[in-house]
Design a protein around this motif. Structure first.
Motif, PDB file in Angstrom:
ATOM      1  N   GLY B 100     -12.662  41.001  34.916  1.00  0.00           N
ATOM      2  CA  GLY B 100     -12.513  41.886  36.066  1.00  0.00           C
ATOM      3  C   GLY B 100     -11.227  41.660  36.852  1.00  0.00           C
ATOM      4  N   THR B 103      -9.131  44.879  36.932  1.00  0.00           N
ATOM      5  CA  THR B 103      -9.821  45.830  37.805  1.00  0.00           C
ATOM      6  C   THR B 103      -9.551  45.504  39.273  1.00  0.00           C
ATOM      7  N   ASN B 129      -4.758  52.149  23.443  1.00  0.00           N
ATOM      8  CA  ASN B 129      -5.074  51.040  24.345  1.00  0.00           C
ATOM      9  C   ASN B 129      -6.477  51.196  24.934  1.00  0.00           C
TER      10      ASN B 129
END
Ligand SMILES: CC(C)(COP(=O)(O)OP(=O)(O)OC[C@H]1O[C@@H](n2cnc3c(N)ncnc32)[C@H](O)[C@@H]1OP(=O)(O)O)[C@@H](O)C(=O)NCCC(=O)NCCS
Lengths: 739, 196
Positions: B100, B103, B129
């Motif tokens: 994460g 993100t 990708n």
């Protein structure tokens, strides 16, 4: 932030401030009106002392593009001027990188020549597939100095036909040019592409082909071992290998000859060369097969000692597996400046041959298209052709064939074509109407549409999205013109009646086209993988809404069409009755109905999954489904395609769908039923039959999935539904799995 | 150095990751090294400076025990009458992926864009990708276009876009079911026949 990097020093200013200390730097370049040349070295020096780490002297227009265009010298990833092996072509030649003859040993010379031909084919395919001409074909040093080769007849004629072929291909692609994405293909700056005498390439090729076929003939005749035929000098000196080498060279030459013919024939006006082109295409394919068969011979003789190693066959750019003499891809990389050189890997020889086989098959299909002046036929043909995923060269040729001099096939004026498509009465073609500005504009739109459909899918979709607005506007303009016409010409009643009819039919046709474009725009999104599964619901809903409109317009046109046809054949009295009784819905409309059911079924199935299982929802930290809807359908919404449709329409339509109501009216079953019945109506149309079969498969699988989920879904939470495109390119099939 | 470079994934505790906004010249080499290692396109130092000097508040770095292991570099500005953000580079070192971190980096950058009045955010990503595409998809980006052979290596790209909610959008208005286009062609055909 701006102050940080703009340290207040600009070269331009300094030049203005110190006009007196002028050592003239380069008088041959004029300095411009209010400026003079000045030496800024000392100024830069002192500026450097003032600069802190990270500060930058720049002009006002220093933007991202300028930053990205800046190079770091000697970084091989960026600096295309970096010297790799040689400074110049001449240096390479002096170093013996491209000897003529390729070898003093005649056998080796021929062998090397064949390697050159094979590597060239690999380069050519690589070029067609999107790399620069400079880094592919013109990595050949022999081509870079065209006058050097004249003493070597075989090499010389081969280089000449390669140049001519390149020119023919470039001119086709640039004549059909619709967009800059593929410009790289036609960049030829600095390359010696034209040379006096190139127009004689075919006769040169014929002469040499003639010679070698005589050599082949001579070596095959039983007497040749005794060398009785003095007047024919063999191709090379090893008589055991003479036949093999003659054959290997011949098929390569003949391929070039026929391929050049193909390109020339394709460009004959009004498709007059297509039949002949097909013959040459067939010959090309035969020669390519022969070329493939020479691999064994060439490899065997390669191993027999001329070169020890050789790369593994999979990667080799030549049949023999040898590295070719006379190529250096770094020599030209400077020509690509200021863009950095693109990474390039030349196709292997096998793949190059495959590429040409595919290209030739595609071109053969282009040639097989009947030259008929039907707009719909042309559209359908292009769409079917695109399914084969043809490359740039084939697509360009199709476009050049379809649109020449602003006419369909260079023959039929677009206005006539539109009248036919819109079922406008014959008489109309002579009317002044076509001089009307809106009609002129409409004709341009129709041509543009044909051209757009010939481009690559990514570009095509964007352009289709853009022209939707134009089609909407032309519809409005035509409506206004219709009203004006109606008000002005209430005198001549017969003409007026006809005019009305023309306008009405054409208006309907314009709308039909608009919805067709919108439909294509939406489904291309699947092909380009633009939709996430959580967006399928809204996409199918939009497709469904568009297809209904498309169906309406298409049906109306067909009714009018059959009316017109009947009126011609029968008396007026009867025709009125016929229309009223008209029971049968045209098969084309029914096919559309199948697609409507699929789109509707998918919309409702996915929304039921969303409502009851909480899957396929668009949730993100920053925005909602509405924003996704707006972005995906922005162009359609802006052009009001269709009217009165918004995110809220979609939301309300899907908000309450549930499996138990859905199962009652199973859209998939309906689609499957109609598709089955329709088979008989399209017995002679292979493409339609394929479409029907795919529709049936999607419908059947989705029908089963729907039943399964509605029966077990709430009992078994481990049931997972996903969507695949294994039966149809844009109608998804639900796959139910236990996770 | 040793203890931070060889985490097998489970060793890194997410709470140990520290996120900082770009804070000056000393961060630049850290960013450059990460991007050079992981992205295919070559960028000159001018490109980096262009971004980090003009929009230092949009660039973030992630550190683990003092080592820079991830970064995002962005910009924003006027583009065809919209004020939009643009994510130029995003990288997380391999051993630190799937936690994460990317993100979090992107989210921070996007938040600043939103607060600064951007209407949308865009970027390009290679069609191959998968990781990046999934990441942005979860954040609400749509694939607006496909760009044919966009990169120097000849690969296609997607242009991704994230539209922020617009305060002036009309609130949900009732659109009764009877008004929606629900008829099939068969029905509309009849409607047409019944008409004048
Ligand atoms: C793309 C890239 C930046 C992603 O970095 P990342 O830190 O691994 O990304 P995240 O961890 O935020 O999200 C990626 C995955 O981790 C998962 N994840 C997020 N938080 C997690 C957590 N706490 N525990 C476990 N997994 C988690 C996400 O679900 C996601 O799963 P997926 O990869 O299976 O789809 C990284 O792969 C990279 O540097 N690639 C090379 C450079 C590049 O391509 N950049 C993008 C250019 S546009």
């Amino acid at each position: 932030m701006e102050e940080n990097i703009n340290n207040g020093v600009e070269e331009q200013e300094s030049a203005n401030h110190e006009p007196t200390s002028v050592p003239v730097l380069n008088p041959s370049i004029p300095s411009g009106e209010q400026t003079v040349w000045a030496d800024v070295a000392s100024l830069l020096d002192s500026a450097c002392n003032d600069l802190q780490d990270g500060e930058l002297i720049h002009g006002d227009n220093f933007n991202l593009f300028a930053a990205m265009s800046a190079l770091e010298i000697m970084d091989p990833k960026m600096d295309s001027g970096i010297v790799c092996r040689y400074y110049s072509v001449d240096e390479a030649i002096e170093d013996g990188a491209a000897p003529i003859p390729l070898s003093l040993n005649k056998t080796v010379d021929v062998h090397c020549m064949i390697d050159v031909m094979d590597h060239m084919l690999s380069c050519e395919a690589t070029w067609h597939k999107g790399h620069s001409l400079a880094q592919t074909i013109f990595s050949c040093i022999y081509l870079l100095r065209p006058d050097r080769t004249s003493s070597h007849a075989l090499l010389h004629s081969y280089c000449t036909v390669i140049r001519s072929t390149c020119n023919a291909v470039i001119s086709a692609v640039s004549d059909s040019r619709t967009h800059e994405e593929e410009d790289l293909f036609t960049i030829t700056s600095g390359l010696p592409l034209k040379r006096d005498g190139d127009e004689k390439c075919l006769s040169m090729l014929n002469v040499i082909e003639e010679t070698i076929s005589r050599q082949l003939h001579a070596c095959k005749s039983p007497s040749h071992k005794k060398r009785s035929i003095e007047d024919i000098e063999p191709l090379q000196t090893n008589l055991d290998l003479e036949e093999g080498y003659c054959k290997a060279v011949l098929c390569r030459l003949r391929f070039r000859k026929h391929f050049y013919h193909v390109l020339v024939c394709l460009r004959r006006p009004q498709g007059r060369g297509l039949e002949l082109a097909r013959k040459h295409i067939a010959s090309c394919l035969v020669e390519l097969d022969s070329i493939l068969k020479t691999e064994e011979f060439l490899r065997a003789n390669n191993r027999n000692g001329m070169w020890e190693d050789g790369m593994e066959s999979e990667d080799s750019t030549t049949a023999s597996g040898c590295q070719p003499i006379g190529f250096d891809s770094t020599l030209n990389s400077r020509l690509s400046a200021p863009t950095p050189p693109r990474a390039i890997k030349v196709f292997c020889w096998k793949k190059a041959v495959e590429y040409f086989q595919k290209l030739l098959h595609d071109l053969d299909i282009v040639c097989s298209h009947p030259i008929d002046p039907l707009h719909e036929g042309a559209l359908r043909f292009v769409v079917e052709f695109q399914k084969l995923q043809p490359d740039l060269v084939a697509r360009s040729h199709l476009q050049l064939l379809l649109v020449q001099d602003g006419k369909l096939f260079g023959r039929d004026p677009i206005f006539t074509m539109i009248c036919k498509a819109a079922a406008v009465p014959e008489l109309a073609k002579n009317l002044d109407i076509q001089k009307n500005e809106s009609f002129v504009h409409l004709c341009q739109l129709a041509i543009t549409l044909l051209k757009i459909l010939c481009t690559n899918a990514a570009w095509q979709r964007r352009q289709l999205g853009k022209v939707l607005q134009d089609w909407r506007i032309i519809h409005m303009q035509l409506e206004i013109a219709l009203r004006k016409e109606f008000e002005e010409s209430s005198s001549t009643s017969l003409d007026e009646n006809l005019c009305m009819k023309i306008y009405k039919n054409i208006l309907n046709w314009v709308e039909e086209q608009t919805y067709w474009i919108a439909f294509r725009f939406l489904i291309l999104g699947f092909e380009l993988e633009l939709y996430a599964p959580s967006e399928y619901c809204m996409v199918y809903w939009y497709i469904y809404v568009i297809l209904i409109k498309l169906g309406e317009k298409m049906h109306l046109r067909m009714i009018t069409n059959s009316e017109t046809a009947k009126r011609k054949g029968k008396k007026k009295r009867e025709s009125m009755k016929d229309v009223a009784r008209e029971p049968a819905i045209p098969p084309a409309v029914l096919l559309l109905q199948c697609q409507i059911y699929l789109a509707e079924g998918l919309t409702l199935m996915i929304s039921a999954l969303r409502n009851e299982h909480g899957v396929f929802q668009c949730r993100g930290p920053f925005n909602s489904e509405q924003e996704r809807f707006i972005q995906h359908f922005e162009l359609l919404q802006k052009a009001c395609i269709p009217d009165h449709v918004s995110y809220y329409t979609f939301r309300d339509y899907t908000a309450h769908s549930q499996f138990d109501t859905l199962i009652m009216c199973n859209y998939f079953k309906e689609a499957q039923r109609i598709a089955k019945e329709l088979r008989g109506s399209f017995v002679n149309d292979k493409n339609k039959l394929t479409e029907l079969r795919h529709i049936e498969q999607v419908a059947e699988h989705n029908g089963i999935a729907l039943n399964l989920v509605s029966r077990l879904g709430s009992l078994d939470p481990s049931l997972k539904v996903s969507f695949e495109f294994n039966h149809h390119p844009h109608f998804a099939t639900a796959v139910v799995k236990r996770s | 150095m040793e203890e931070t470079t060889t985490p097998d994934g489970s060793i890194v505790d997410e709470s140990e990751i520290e996120y900082v906004s770009y804070a000056g010249e000393h961060h630049l080499p850290l960013i450059m090294r990460l991007v050079d290692e992981e992205l295919s396109e070559p960028y000159s130092i001018f490109t980096y400076r262009y971004f980090v000097y003009l929009w230092p508040n949009l660039s973030f770095l992630a550190f683990h025990k003092g080592k820079c292991i991830g970064t995002v570099v962005s910009k924003m500005g006027e583009h065809r009458n919209t004020f939009r953000g643009y994510i130029a580079m995003l990288v997380v070192l391999k051993p630190y992926r799937h936690k994460g971190i990317a993100t979090e980096l992107v989210t921070r950058s996007i938040k600043v864009m939103m607060e600064s009045g951007c209407e949308e955010v865009t970027l390009e990503a290679e069609v191959t990708n998968k990781g990046a595409l999934a990441l942005y998809g979860r954040l609400g980006f749509i694939r607006a276009k496909r760009l044919f052979r966009y990169y120097l290596n000849g690969v296609d790209a997607f242009r991704l876009k994230l539209l922020f909610p617009h305060p002036e959008l009309p609130p949900s208005h009732p659109y009764s079911h009877s008004n929606t286009v629900m008829s099939s062609v068969l029905e509309s055909y009849e409607a047409h026949e019944l008409g004048p």
